[in-house]
Design a protein around this motif. Sequence first.
Motif, mmCIF file in Angstrom:
data_model
loop_
_atom_site.group_PDB
_atom_site.id
_atom_site.type_symbol
_atom_site.label_atom_id
_atom_site.label_comp_id
_atom_site.label_asym_id
_atom_site.label_seq_id
_atom_site.Cartn_x
_atom_site.Cartn_y
_atom_site.Cartn_z
ATOM 1 N N VAL A 113 0.840 -1.213 0.000
ATOM 2 C CA VAL A 113 0.000 0.000 0.000
ATOM 3 C C VAL A 113 0.867 1.251 0.000
ATOM 4 C CG1 VAL A 113 -1.643 1.357 1.367
ATOM 5 C CG2 VAL A 113 -1.989 -1.108 1.074
ATOM 6 N N PHE A 114 1.876 1.289 0.864
ATOM 7 C CA PHE A 114 2.765 2.456 0.886
ATOM 8 C C PHE A 114 3.491 2.610 -0.454
ATOM 9 C CE2 PHE A 114 2.769 2.254 5.675
ATOM 10 C CZ PHE A 114 2.300 3.545 5.857
ATOM 11 N N ARG A 115 3.943 1.498 -1.026
ATOM 12 C CA ARG A 115 4.641 1.568 -2.311
ATOM 13 C C ARG A 115 3.727 2.146 -3.389
ATOM 14 N NH1 ARG A 115 5.296 -0.994 -7.088
ATOM 15 N NH2 ARG A 115 7.412 -1.173 -7.939
ATOM 16 N N TRP A 116 2.489 1.684 -3.428
ATOM 17 C CA TRP A 116 1.547 2.154 -4.453
ATOM 18 C C TRP A 116 1.238 3.639 -4.270
ATOM 19 C CZ3 TRP A 116 -3.502 4.058 -4.641
ATOM 20 C CH2 TRP A 116 -4.109 4.040 -5.906
ATOM 21 N N LEU A 117 0.979 4.051 -3.038
ATOM 22 C CA LEU A 117 0.649 5.454 -2.771
ATOM 23 C C LEU A 117 1.837 6.368 -3.063
ATOM 24 C CD1 LEU A 117 -1.353 5.040 0.569
ATOM 25 C CD2 LEU A 117 -2.283 5.714 -1.656
ATOM 26 N N LEU A 118 3.024 5.963 -2.651
ATOM 27 C CA LEU A 118 4.211 6.791 -2.871
ATOM 28 C C LEU A 118 4.566 6.862 -4.352
ATOM 29 C CD1 LEU A 118 6.313 5.562 0.173
ATOM 30 C CD2 LEU A 118 5.555 7.915 -0.210
ATOM 31 N N SER A 119 4.410 5.769 -5.077
ATOM 32 C CA SER A 119 4.680 5.777 -6.516
ATOM 33 C C SER A 119 3.731 6.715 -7.235
ATOM 34 C CB SER A 119 4.568 4.360 -7.088
ATOM 35 O OG SER A 119 5.545 3.507 -6.537
ATOM 36 N N ASN A 120 2.472 6.698 -6.830
ATOM 37 C CA ASN A 120 1.490 7.600 -7.443
ATOM 38 C C ASN A 120 1.714 9.049 -7.045
ATOM 39 O OD1 ASN A 120 -0.984 6.178 -8.956
ATOM 40 N ND2 ASN A 120 -0.225 4.810 -7.364
ATOM 41 N N ALA A 121 2.447 9.269 -5.942
ATOM 42 C CA ALA A 121 2.779 10.631 -5.519
ATOM 43 C C ALA A 121 4.047 11.140 -6.201
ATOM 44 C CB ALA A 121 2.940 10.694 -4.015
ATOM 45 N N GLY A 122 4.654 10.313 -7.059
ATOM 46 C CA GLY A 122 5.819 10.757 -7.819
ATOM 47 C C GLY A 122 7.153 10.241 -7.343
ATOM 48 N N GLU A 123 7.158 9.388 -6.304
ATOM 49 C CA GLU A 123 8.418 8.836 -5.822
ATOM 50 C C GLU A 123 8.874 7.700 -6.738
ATOM 51 O OE1 GLU A 123 10.046 10.254 -3.527
ATOM 52 O OE2 GLU A 123 8.453 11.609 -2.835
ATOM 53 N N SER A 124 10.184 7.509 -6.817
ATOM 54 C CA SER A 124 10.727 6.443 -7.651
ATOM 55 C C SER A 124 10.353 5.089 -7.060
ATOM 56 C CB SER A 124 12.251 6.563 -7.732
ATOM 57 O OG SER A 124 12.841 6.385 -6.455
ATOM 58 N N PRO A 125 10.177 4.063 -7.899
ATOM 59 C CA PRO A 125 9.804 2.730 -7.394
ATOM 60 C C PRO A 125 10.758 2.179 -6.336
ATOM 61 C CG PRO A 125 9.452 2.834 -9.754
ATOM 62 C CD PRO A 125 10.143 4.120 -9.375
ATOM 63 N N PRO A 126 12.101 2.300 -6.509
ATOM 64 C CA PRO A 126 12.985 1.781 -5.462
ATOM 65 C C PRO A 126 12.779 2.473 -4.114
ATOM 66 C CG PRO A 126 14.214 2.113 -7.490
ATOM 67 C CD PRO A 126 12.884 2.750 -7.678
ATOM 68 N N ARG A 127 12.653 3.812 -4.135
ATOM 69 C CA ARG A 127 12.451 4.535 -2.879
ATOM 70 C C ARG A 127 11.096 4.191 -2.268
ATOM 71 N NH1 ARG A 127 13.734 9.789 -4.048
ATOM 72 N NH2 ARG A 127 15.728 9.638 -2.932
ATOM 73 N N ALA A 128 10.062 4.119 -3.103
ATOM 74 C CA ALA A 128 8.730 3.783 -2.606
ATOM 75 C C ALA A 128 8.718 2.391 -1.982
ATOM 76 C CB ALA A 128 7.713 3.868 -3.743
ATOM 77 N N THR A 129 9.416 1.453 -2.613
ATOM 78 C CA THR A 129 9.483 0.093 -2.077
ATOM 79 C C THR A 129 10.208 0.063 -0.743
ATOM 80 O OG1 THR A 129 9.484 -0.842 -4.317
ATOM 81 C CG2 THR A 129 10.269 -2.256 -2.525
ATOM 82 N N GLU A 130 11.345 0.778 -0.649
ATOM 83 C CA GLU A 130 12.112 0.791 0.592
ATOM 84 C C GLU A 130 11.316 1.400 1.734
ATOM 85 O OE1 GLU A 130 16.232 2.652 2.528
ATOM 86 O OE2 GLU A 130 15.891 2.750 0.361
#
Length: 389
Positions: A307-324
Amino acid sequence: MPSESLLFMVFLIFTGAAVFATLALYARQALIVSYIVLGVVMGPSLLGWVTDASLIKGVADIGIMFLLFLLGLNMHPQKLLRLLGSATIITGASSLVFGALGVVAGYLLGYTVVESLVVGGGLMFSSTIVGLKLLPTTVLHHRHTGEIMISILLLQDVIAIVLLLVLQAGIGHQDLFTDVGRLALALLGVCGLAYLVERYVLLPLIARFDVIQEYIFLLAIGWCLGLAELSVWLGLSHEIGAFVAGVALASSRISLFIAENLKPLRDFFLIIFFFTLGAGLDIKLLVDVLMPALALAAVVLAVKPWVFRWLLSNAGESPPRATEIGVRLGQGSEFSLLIAVLALETGVVRHQAAHLLELTTILSMMVSMYLIVWRYPTPIAVRDDLRRN
């Protein structure tokens, strides 16, 4: 109980904590987990060396007050306003998802509506201790990853304070809205008084005597405990008053000094708090909720990072950072433990529901620790190339 017995109890707690903490560090675990396990081992359910955990509960509660006071010290009002944007959306959306997950789980397990709501509320938060303590200092203070995590955790803290306020009123009571309204007015009064005292009393005193560190230390403790007692007198809790006291001082240039100097004192009392929490756990009830807690912890560990990865990716964060960030925030919180304890004390939930929330939180924190130290840079990483101070 004689003072010698209390002294012996403190000896057992801290000597045992030193041993269990050493084992926890070798196992790459959060120290708070070792304190809880120590409480279970020494408590009435197993060895029975500490049979009256309520004896030190008052002392243990001071640790929670200092924890919230220090959280408030880090919540500069201007910083909080800057967070009102993507971090608010991410925190709000994720909290709704995790809360709904807990409510559904409680319903499927046959709990009452109120108990299901408390379980859902407890699952909304991620651990500040696990999230920030496992971040290298350079990442915590100077990089975007640290800024995002601090933003989310601070906003979760605000939600937690609101939930504690509702629990203080007694969720499920017929006069809930009246009680919440009364407590909200009391909270506004405490906040207003805190602002006036901070501006016209504390800041002038700090400006005049800031070179005397001992005085600043005493002033901070007196301010924290004083506002906490005032909050109780107005029908609120010690924890809420301590949090407001911290926020009031957050804008002061001396807040960082106060925060750093109070950490050892906070840790002393928190060790006792988490030990008391463990000593109060009933092994028989834990066995009853073990399978549901294992299943719910597995769901938390799977859903939260995604959930955090999906929300952060949609907010413009890079996939690696969103995953971490998702992995680092993918566990239960010490606030979940506090919510379970308060809900049980106020009669909002039964022991079974409280133990489910507590055990789910502990299990998710333990597994999350392993995931983080194996995959990302931390001060206690498994591999030398990932170890960062």
